[in-house]
Each structure stands twice: as C-alpha cells, then as structure tokens.
Design an enzyme around this catalytic site. Sequence first.
Site, PDB file in Angstrom:
ATOM      1  N   THR A 264       0.757  -1.046  -0.032  1.00  0.00           N
ATOM      2  CA  THR A 264       0.030  -0.024  -0.018  1.00  0.00           C
ATOM      3  C   THR A 264       0.822   1.160   0.050  1.00  0.00           C
ATOM      4  O   THR A 264       2.031   1.109   0.677  1.00  0.00           O
ATOM      5  CB  THR A 264      -0.847   0.190   1.276  1.00  0.00           C
ATOM      6  OG1 THR A 264       0.108   0.485   2.501  1.00  0.00           O
ATOM      7  CG2 THR A 264      -1.411  -1.259   1.578  1.00  0.00           C
ATOM      8  N   ASP A 265       0.323   2.359  -0.436  1.00  0.00           N
ATOM      9  CA  ASP A 265       1.047   3.539  -0.342  1.00  0.00           C
ATOM     10  C   ASP A 265       1.020   4.126   1.245  1.00  0.00           C
ATOM     11  O   ASP A 265       0.154   3.483   1.990  1.00  0.00           O
ATOM     12  CB  ASP A 265       0.497   4.742  -1.246  1.00  0.00           C
ATOM     13  CG  ASP A 265       1.478   6.021  -1.414  1.00  0.00           C
ATOM     14  OD1 ASP A 265       1.243   6.553  -2.422  1.00  0.00           O
ATOM     15  OD2 ASP A 265       2.433   5.884  -0.701  1.00  0.00           O
ATOM     16  N   TRP A 266       1.692   4.939   1.684  1.00  0.00           N
ATOM     17  CA  TRP A 266       2.055   5.018   3.018  1.00  0.00           C
ATOM     18  C   TRP A 266       0.772   5.564   3.729  1.00  0.00           C
ATOM     19  O   TRP A 266       0.681   6.646   4.283  1.00  0.00           O
ATOM     20  CB  TRP A 266       3.121   5.967   3.223  1.00  0.00           C
ATOM     21  CG  TRP A 266       4.467   5.276   3.327  1.00  0.00           C
ATOM     22  CD1 TRP A 266       5.406   5.177   4.307  1.00  0.00           C
ATOM     23  CD2 TRP A 266       4.881   4.270   2.554  1.00  0.00           C
ATOM     24  NE1 TRP A 266       6.391   4.622   3.974  1.00  0.00           N
ATOM     25  CE2 TRP A 266       6.268   3.886   3.228  1.00  0.00           C
ATOM     26  CE3 TRP A 266       4.347   3.532   1.129  1.00  0.00           C
ATOM     27  CZ2 TRP A 266       7.110   2.862   2.361  1.00  0.00           C
ATOM     28  CZ3 TRP A 266       5.448   2.417   0.685  1.00  0.00           C
ATOM     29  CH2 TRP A 266       6.781   2.079   1.095  1.00  0.00           C
TER      30      TRP A 266
END
Length: 748
Positions: A264-266
């Site tokens: 996942t992106d952050w």
Amino acid sequence: MKTKAFFLCCLFATAVLSAQPKLNPNNIPEIVKAMSPQEKALLVVGFNSACEGYTPTLPGTGGLTHPFEKYGIPSVVMMDGPVGVRLEPDWHDGLGEAHFTTCFPTGLLTAASWDREVAFRMGHAIGEETLDMGADVILGPGMNLLRNPLNGRNFEYFSEDPVLSGSIAAAYINGVQETGAGTSAKHFAANNQETNRLDGDSRMDARTLRELYTRGFEICLRESEPWTVMASYNLLNGEYTQESYSLLTGILREEFGFRGLVVTDWTGMRNTPLQLHAGSDLFMGGMYKQTEHILSSLEDGSLQMADLDRAVTKVLELVVKSVSFRLPDFVPSLKPDLEGHAKLARETAAEGMVLLENKGVLPLRPSRVALFGVHSYDLIPGGNGAAFVSCPYVSQVNDALKEAGFTLDPQLEKLYKGYAAFIDADLTLNHKVNVHVGQPQKKELELTPRLIGEAVSSADVAVITIGRTSGEARDRVLDKEFLLQENEKSLIERVCEGFHAAGKKVVVVLNICGVVETASWKQLPDAVLCAWLPGEEGGHAIADILTGRATPSGRLPMTFPVDYFDIAGAEDFPYNFISDKANESVVHPERRGLDPKNLMYTDYTEGIYVGYRHFLTRGVEVAYPFGYGLSYTSFEYSAPVVKRQGKQVVASVKVTNVGPVAGKEAVGLYVHAPLGNFADKPERELKAFGKTRLLQPGESQVLEFSFPVQDLGSYNAACSRWETAKGKYTVYFGADCQAPAASLPFSL
Ligand code: GLC
C-alpha cells in the site's frame, strides 16, 4: 542441580529454536504454517516504532518489513525514490561521514528520450545505488498517466500515453532488477492528482480505466516483473484502490498476471481486512493498530486466515528475493559510483531534452553569452517529495557554458548569483523552507533597461532559463505555475527586443516540472530548449545540447496545449485550488464553502480523450504536439513494412540520416483503426516505438516493431473484453503524432 536445570533449559530452548523451520525459497508454505497469527499480523504490516526490537535505520524515506530471527526472516528495506535513492539531506553515517547518491533526471525526461536503453541504464545505476545504500527495493517507477498538466507529480511520471509510459517503466524496472534490487510500480491506479490524494475519488467508465489508466501498468507487466506494485491512496469509482478486489485481484493479478507483492502507499489505518481480502499484501509505512485490527478481525470472522496467509506468502516471496536475505553478510558500501553515475546522468539528460524551436541559432559557437534568469545559475535538478534526491552537487548552466569555452556577461553573473544566494539564505535562515527538500522555484528578477542594454552590447547571444518545480501532495495552479509570470514574460520580451534590434539571437531554456504555456511567447526567441528537471548534471547536459556536443533527440511525451482550457476535462481538475497544507485531505469541503467537485471526487469526463487522443481526433490546435522534437540533423524514412505474423503485428521502417551531423531518431508507430462495434475511437494511437542508435550522416538503420494483434483493439465495457475490428487500418511511422514520416494501409 541448578546448573543441570539451566543446561537442560538451554538444551530445550536450542531444540525448540532449531526445530523452528528457517526460511528458504522452497519452504515458504512451511513457514506460513509455523507462524502464529500474531507473527503473521506483524509480518504484513511495516516494521514500526510500536514493534518490539524496532530501531529506525533508514537513511531516507521508505519502510522496513518486520524481521523474525527465529525463522531466519530479515527486514526488507524499501526506499524512495524513482530517480535516485532519497537520503535525508546532509545524511551522515554513524561515523559522521557524509554520504550522497546520484540525482538522475526525472521521469518526464526519461520518457522524452523515447529510448528503452536510456531507461534501462538509468534503472541499472539506481539499482546499484539502492544496494550500495543498504536497501533492497527502490520505490519506483512512478508511472501514472499525465491526465492533466497541473498534477504536482507529473515530473515523476512518464507520459500522456500508456504505451510510452508502460514500456519505459518496464525498461527502468528491468535495469534496476538486473542488479538484484527490486522495484515498485506506482501508484496503481488512477492517482492523477495530488489535491486530496488520500481520499479523492477518481471516477471514470470501464473503457477509460482499461485503455488509459491501467493500460500502462498492463504493458509494463507484459515487459517486466516488478517485485512490487504500490496500491495508490485514492478511491476509484467509490472504492479505495487498496480495498478493491476487482482492481487488485481481478485486474492486476488475474488478468495482468502480476505475481509479486502489492504494497500500500503510505496510508494510515483503513479497513485492514478489506484491504487484505482485496489483494493488498503489505501495509506501509505500518501502524501497530493495523496489526491489532488484523487479529481482532480474525477473531470476529471479518478476516479469513486464507487472505492473511496469501499476504504472508507474498511478503516471504519478497524476502527470499532480497539481498538482505540472499546475502546476509553483505555490507553496503554507502559509497555509490557517483563519478560513473554522474557521467550517465549527463548523457541521460541530453537524451531526453526536447528542442522545440530553432531558427538557425543552435548549436552555438563559443562566444560571449548574456545569461539571464535566476535558474541559469540555480538549476532545478528535480522535484519535491518522494522523488527528491539530495544531490552531491548540481552542475549549473553558467559554469557549464564557461567550461565549454563561452565568456559570460560578468555583471549578470554577479547579479543573479548574488540574488539566488540571498533567496536561499532568506529561506533557510528565516526558516521559511528547507531548501534541501527540493530546489525551490525562485521569482525572476526585474532588470532595468540599462542593464539589458549593456548586456546587448557586451554579448553575442542571450540565453534565458525559466524554472518551474512541483512536488508530491500539491498540484500546480493555472495562473501562477502553468502561465508564465509577468516578470518572466517581460524578461523574454525585453531581452528579445534588445538583442534582435542589435541583430543578435536569443535562446530560452525551460527548466520545468511539466507543461507550461508557450504559445503566447514561443515565436519571440530564436530557439527554445525544453530541459525538464534534468538531474544533478543538468547544467552540463544543457550546455552539451546548446553547443552541439550532443544532438537533441528528445520527443515530447505529452502535448503542450495553446491554452489550458483547450484540454479535454480541463474543468474536471482542481486547476485553481490552493492547498494550504501538504497531503490536503479535504474531507469536508462544504465546511470551508468549497465545491466537492475536483476535491472529494474528480469526474474523468474526457474519457479516453486525453492528450493527443483529444487534440488530434478533434482537430484542436496545439502549441507542440505529442512526439514533437527538433534535431540538428534530419532523417528520411523508407521501405515501411507492416504485416501480421500469427498473433503479432510486425513492422519495420528504414531510417536514414540525411542531414549534416550525427543524430538519433525516435520513431513512433501509430495506428488508425476502423470503428468496428465502437461508436468512436481516437484518430490514431501509439502502439509501439523505438529509437535508432547514433547515426552518422548518410548512415541508415532499420527499426523493427512487434506488438500483439489485440493491441489494435479497444475495450468493450459492455462485454468486458478487448475487441479488434476487422477492416482497413492505417499505420503511421514517426514520433510526431501530427506529422507522420511514412504510412501504409494494413488490413485485418
Ligand atoms: C508517499 C508517496 C509514494 C512514496 C511513499 C514512501 O506518500 O505517495 O510515492 O513511495 O509515500 O515515501
């Protein structure tokens, strides 16, 4: 007695530990079986400060996976960013020694080279530096489509066309991964604006999604195997991409055949079990709450162990690929080949610069130059945010021209260098901004007529640099960043007026993060060179092109419109929203009297008609078309061939350098398709591209192309499949989408 008991305990502990299976590439199912739910819930969430044994070790931004010594599982180190390993500014190691990495040219420039070899070589060097700095995965390439010229991260990305984006991304990935480092193709999918990027909903029909916004990733996955794909922050048609089973499992894994890990992106805390079920495998940066949410979801039945085991398996498959696992005794040098990579950065930068105008003034002969524009002395090498690289140095245009034998107007040099230094001092000493986190764009100086007059009399030619930068978490705005500012336009007008009156020429260099308005002023100067954000060696590369040490061969990876509002969907973008803080999450725009349109949701009303697909099909005039670019030489095309070979279309064309100097020619293969069952199709679409080697005058090369017949089709949303129409096609050869150099009919 105690000794004996202690000995027996040690024996038992050793027996238990040695009974624990140790990870190897062939026993992952055994490890999954041996791990407790708690261990699994820790492994799929980024190692974080709430975890036992966590110590922050990253020299830059990124994340770590959770280690488990008992199973022989090391941490996998993931670091930004796409154009170089991002270290914290002025990073020093434990012994107090400063370290740097190479700042390569940005994504736009790489794509503007139209050369897979250029992307591969740059990726390979970045892969080497990833390992040199002790990381396993570089968090790049950024490859979202350039839907709108104002997206703050366009500089990181590649093109308005998915074929150019996907193939350049694949070449970069193959380059990185040849070194043994891994990559992350990001941000999947439809992350095409930074305004409210965490919670904004990208809304589009299925054909648009498939033909444009997932297409680049599909082509990338056809030509490379990135270790990871990064699921974006945003929503897509009402669903967070990270929670979308149809996107991450249906499209990415089942249709595109992606076998790696989805990171996942952050993102912070979301619906963890839904994310796991959808196909997200690793939650970065990682919060302990996510681990707890996984465990509670197992207990209440909202999360199936099978979903968690799939994610654990993907993480372990990533671990066994990593150098941290394969070479446990590997000690990173922390000393990349900065000299060798600087040379490559310079060559790469010259390959992607695009010559837009040249009325016989370039290449320049050594002479006296009046160098205008603060960014002539303070080049913007790269953008801000995840793609920022703390450069060891930046080669400046003024220094590079002097090295090439030019004499600079000393008065201008003193004025601009002093002005740039003053601004930097003001920004840092007044704590206005950390100039290390990306070179800021500086306001142009107002010059007096007398100063310009003196420059006219003391120089043979004028060069003006105009700078633009942008970054993550904020989009550019129309009036201040797309349009040239009054002082920039007046500088161009007044310098051109003065130098032209004296029969002297003017060159404008665009040191820009993306498309700017050019139509209103581009006829004033005698040459315009688009240098993009060219990395630490940008000054030398600009001088190499201006002096003819390198022949320009870059081609635009996106359209330059005459007017922003000529763009399809121009109103469906927050083109005038000033975000007052990074990561603007505009959850309640109504509380601020804001229209939720383009903030809470963005309607992709233009559908597939993005960039040249719009301008060419509807005959809308542009400032510079997709694929446009000039050279110092010229080329002729002959003997075009197109035929079907089984499931492939194969084509070739002979390119001959018929001009006075050596040069390279980028060639696009576009196809005009019959409508078939579709009500509409773009006038023509890029299906393949290539670039010649450096051809000497008179030399020829036959470029060959090959792509699947199904690529000729369009996506029929009604029956969820690609359909290829029977009938007459036309195939065009040439990079400039509006000016094919050769064409011929082709039938299916
Ligand atoms: C950021 C970016 C992503 C980057 C990640 C790690 O928010 O969107 O591109 O790799 O976080 O810094």
